[in-house]
Design an enzyme around this catalytic site. Structure first.
Site, PDB file in Angstrom:
ATOM      1  N   GLY A  34       0.846  -1.197   0.000  1.00 23.29           N
ATOM      2  CA  GLY A  34       0.000   0.000   0.000  1.00 23.29           C
ATOM      3  C   GLY A  34       0.874   1.237   0.000  1.00 23.29           C
ATOM      4  N   ALA A  35       2.026   1.108  -0.680  1.00 24.62           N
ATOM      5  CA  ALA A  35       3.029   2.169  -0.611  1.00 24.62           C
ATOM      6  C   ALA A  35       2.600   3.472  -1.286  1.00 24.62           C
ATOM      7  CB  ALA A  35       4.318   1.666  -1.254  1.00 24.62           C
ATOM      8  N   GLY A  37      -0.402   4.708  -0.935  1.00 26.55           N
ATOM      9  CA  GLY A  37      -1.589   5.214  -0.219  1.00 26.55           C
ATOM     10  C   GLY A  37      -1.258   6.329   0.759  1.00 26.55           C
ATOM     11  N   ASP A  38      -2.362   6.800   1.347  1.00 22.60           N
ATOM     12  CA  ASP A  38      -2.322   7.931   2.258  1.00 22.60           C
ATOM     13  C   ASP A  38      -1.508   7.637   3.536  1.00 22.60           C
ATOM     14  OD1 ASP A  38      -3.535  10.435   2.946  1.00 22.60           O
ATOM     15  OD2 ASP A  38      -4.669   9.311   4.461  1.00 22.60           O
ATOM     16  N   LEU A  39      -1.697   6.449   4.087  1.00 17.70           N
ATOM     17  CA  LEU A  39      -1.016   6.107   5.344  1.00 17.70           C
ATOM     18  C   LEU A  39       0.507   6.128   5.161  1.00 17.70           C
ATOM     19  CD1 LEU A  39      -1.355   5.097   8.297  1.00 17.70           C
ATOM     20  CD2 LEU A  39      -1.225   2.780   7.403  1.00 17.70           C
ATOM     21  N   LYS A 172      -5.218  -1.315  12.111  1.00 17.47           N
ATOM     22  CA  LYS A 172      -6.641  -1.457  12.403  1.00 17.47           C
ATOM     23  C   LYS A 172      -7.468  -1.060  11.171  1.00 17.47           C
ATOM     24  CE  LYS A 172      -9.107   2.303  14.249  1.00 17.47           C
ATOM     25  NZ  LYS A 172      -8.949   3.563  13.546  1.00 17.47           N
ATOM     26  N   GLU A 240     -12.744  14.949  19.075  1.00 19.91           N
ATOM     27  CA  GLU A 240     -12.041  15.618  17.979  1.00 19.91           C
ATOM     28  C   GLU A 240     -12.883  16.737  17.391  1.00 19.91           C
ATOM     29  OE1 GLU A 240      -9.691  12.746  15.449  1.00 19.91           O
ATOM     30  OE2 GLU A 240     -11.470  11.580  15.896  1.00 19.91           O
ATOM     31  N   HIS A 264      -8.797   2.078  20.428  1.00 19.58           N
ATOM     32  CA  HIS A 264      -8.089   3.059  21.261  1.00 19.58           C
ATOM     33  C   HIS A 264      -8.731   3.232  22.648  1.00 19.58           C
ATOM     34  CE1 HIS A 264      -6.369   3.800  17.430  1.00 19.58           C
ATOM     35  NE2 HIS A 264      -7.255   4.674  17.000  1.00 19.58           N
ATOM     36  N   LYS A 364     -16.685  13.033  16.719  1.00 16.43           N
ATOM     37  CA  LYS A 364     -16.093  13.920  15.709  1.00 16.43           C
ATOM     38  C   LYS A 364     -16.884  15.217  15.641  1.00 16.43           C
ATOM     39  CE  LYS A 364     -13.594  10.726  12.867  1.00 16.43           C
ATOM     40  NZ  LYS A 364     -12.230  11.009  13.299  1.00 16.43           N
TER      41      LYS A 364
HETATM   42  C1  BG6 Z   1      -7.708   6.864  14.150  1.00 14.31           C
HETATM   43  C2  BG6 Z   1      -9.138   7.001  13.724  1.00 14.31           C
HETATM   44  O1  BG6 Z   1      -7.443   5.547  14.531  1.00 14.31           O
HETATM   45  O2  BG6 Z   1      -7.457   7.741  15.253  1.00 14.31           O
HETATM   46  C3  BG6 Z   1      -9.436   8.441  13.359  1.00 14.31           C
HETATM   47  O3  BG6 Z   1      -9.374   6.161  12.615  1.00 14.31           O
HETATM   48  C4  BG6 Z   1      -9.068   9.365  14.473  1.00 14.31           C
HETATM   49  O4  BG6 Z   1     -10.802   8.598  13.017  1.00 14.31           O
HETATM   50  C5  BG6 Z   1      -7.651   9.109  14.942  1.00 14.31           C
HETATM   51  O5  BG6 Z   1      -9.175  10.691  13.983  1.00 14.31           O
HETATM   52  C6  BG6 Z   1      -7.336   9.915  16.180  1.00 14.31           C
HETATM   53  O6  BG6 Z   1      -5.990   9.775  16.472  1.00 14.31           O
HETATM   54  P1  BG6 Z   1      -5.193  10.907  17.225  1.00 14.31           P
HETATM   55  O7  BG6 Z   1      -3.825  10.350  17.415  1.00 14.31           O
HETATM   56  O8  BG6 Z   1      -5.225  12.125  16.347  1.00 14.31           O
HETATM   57  O9  BG6 Z   1      -5.932  11.149  18.519  1.00 14.31           O
END
Ligand code: BG6
Length: 505
Positions: A34-35, A37-39, A172, A240, A264, A364
């Protein structure tokens, strides 16, 4: 001889420089699926480059980007250069020499055989002793297939003389419910042993989150109070101000429970609630966490209404800017019933926590971005100052700040100067980065280092993933049933607000 009056000093300080690096690391190749891609461009490539800048990567390493697009090494390097080198380009050229690209078709054994050949020659070139990491920065629907391909082409093999270790990093979400997580885990375990699998949770790799265990278990003063006798309730929040941004397709499928709670929020809860492990190693720590997950009181349908609030943002104003509601965002169904906010009361049914509610909140498009764990202690048992203050004295609150305030603070009562005995609430504060000289490791940098080290402490173990899905499955099913009810099921809150009425932060 130690003087009896002076007592014995137990001060131990580790020289700070010793804590900045891990010591020698095994040489290795890092393959990123997935090189393109965004991540990769946002997180992984910059993290690798930063580690290189600080001299923290192994002396001998290579990075191999793998994806479907047809690119050559130079084109791939150009793609990631902007996000990597924008702050400090000084070592970009050196780093880029270690970066390569290989086009891969995820469903073709032949293509994986070619990948294997490419890895063999890079292994020779960089002398990486056959050690390799496979990072799955691809859509989850491809995880099983890639794990199978790695297995059938022998790329998952370890210790066969030519290849010392082989590790798989899984981003994840690990499944979307218990059944799919079990299915994925069993597909992976056909080819990789559990010690080879690194299920990443970037929250665990945050410095301030790692600090929760140190704070609890390297100090004498807090742990004796860390239970139902002294704690009234615990608030864990990760809220967020951004909305769904450009992730509509993913978010519509996941919603806040799958996106934040099953992973998380559960880790923050486990770190707060777990018993002290006998030693700080991956298995001991994860053994204690799973006990917490298995002690969660199931949220049966008859307890749902009083323990869960779900919301979805409507139009509003965030940071002074008008923003669209969730249903008006591009790519979102106009009648979507995906929750973007949840507040849950969670009960941990064990000796330590019986009767102490844990309130977990995440959402969000709220008024601010804030992540913290707040321990609310019980009020003093007897108000001896009742004549001056009435009957109530504010109880102590301990806040473990994760974002934006990376600090720990404790509120307590003191006497206000003056003739009369009046109290005032004050705060004692520790800023996490105060007097710290070294670089701060970003969560992905830490995750990369721990994967190279083979240390799974900060990664999910399969049993914990499944225990958490087992807890959330009934909640998710119930959400599906009630979320079309906009009055009681899924409450609309204005973007930029503090959440649905009655569940405000
Ligand atoms: C990600 C979620 O795992 O964690 C996002 O998919 C979220 O939706 C993000 O915005 C929040 O991470 P952090 O480190 O900015 O608190």
């Amino acid at each position: 001889m130690e003087s009896i009056i002076k007592g014995k000093s137990h001060e131990i300080t580790t020289p700070e420089e010793e804590c900045l690096t891990t010591g020698p690391l095994d040489p290795c190749g890092i393959v990123i699926f997935g090189a393109t891609g965004d991540l990769t461009s946002r997180k992984l490539a910059p993290a690798l480059y930063n580690l290189y800048l600080t001299g923290t990567l192994p002396d001998r390493f290579f990075v191999l980007g793998a994806a479907r697009s047809e690119l050559d090494d130079e084109q791939f390097r150009d793609r990631i250069k902007k996000t990597c080198a924008e702050k400090d380009p000084s070592k970009w050229e050196e780093f880029a020499d270690h970066v390569h690209y290989h086009q891969v078709q995820f469903d073709s054994t032949e293509s994986f055989q070619e990948l294997k050949d490419a890895l063999e020659s890079l292994n020779e070139e960089y002398q990486t002793e056959g050690n390799r990491i496979f990072w799955l920065a691809i859509p989850p629907s491809l995880y099983k297939q890639v794990a199978r391909m790695l297995g059938t082409t022998g790329l998952s093999c370890e210790g066969d003389g030519r290849h010392r270790w082989s590790r798989l990093v899984v981003e994840k979400p690990v499944g979307r419910d218990l059944e799919s997580a079990q299915d994925l885990n069993s597909a992976v375990e056909k080819h990789f042993q559990e010690p080879q699998v690194f299920r990443i949770d970037h929250y665990l790799a945050k410095e301030t989150v790692q600090n929760v265990l140190v704070f609890r278990f390297a100090n004498t003063v807090f742990e004796p109070l860390w239970n139902r006798n002294f704690i009234d309730r615990v608030e864990i929040m990760a809220v967020e101000s951004i909305g769904v941004a450009n992730r509509a397709e993913y978010y519509e499928e996941s919603g806040v429970i799958r996106d934040m709670f099953q992973n998380h929020m559960m880790q923050l809860l486990a770190l707060t609630a777990m018993e002290p492990p006998s030693i700080f190693d991956a298995e001991a720590v994860r053994d204690e966490k799973i006990k917490v997950f298995k002690s969660l009181r199931p949220l049966s349908p008859d307890r749902f209404a009083e323990n869960v609030v779900l919301g979805q943002y409507g139009p509003g104003v965030v940071d002074g800017e008008e923003v669209a509601g969730y249903r008006q965002e591009p790519g979102i169904a106009p009648d979507s019933i995906t929750p973007t906010f949840a507040r849950l009361r969670v009960d941990v049914d064990n000796w330590r926590w019986q009767g102490v509610p844990f309130y977990l909140t995440s959402g969000k498009a709220l008024a601010e971005k804030r992540t913290e764990i707040r321990i609310h202690f019980k009020p003093v048992p007897h108000a001896l100052f009742r004549d001056t203050l009435g009957l109530s004295i504010s109880p102590n609150i301990l806040t473990l700040g994760i974002y934006p305030d990376e600090k720990i603070n404790l509120t307590f009562q003191t006497k206000l100067s003056g003739a009369k005995v009046c109290l005032r609430s004050v705060t004692m504060e520790f800023h996490y980065h105060e007097n710290h000289i070294g670089p701060i490791l970003d969560a992905y940098e830490k995750a990369i280092l721990d994967t190279i080290l083979g240390d799974q402490t900060l990664f999910w173990r399969q049993d914990a993933v499944e225990a958490c899905w087992a807890y959330f499955d009934p909640i998710l099913n119930r959400c599906d049933e009630i979320c079309s009810d906009r009055e009681a099921g899924l409450i609309t809150y204005p973007a930029g607000s503090r959440g649905p009425e009655g569940a405000e932060l």
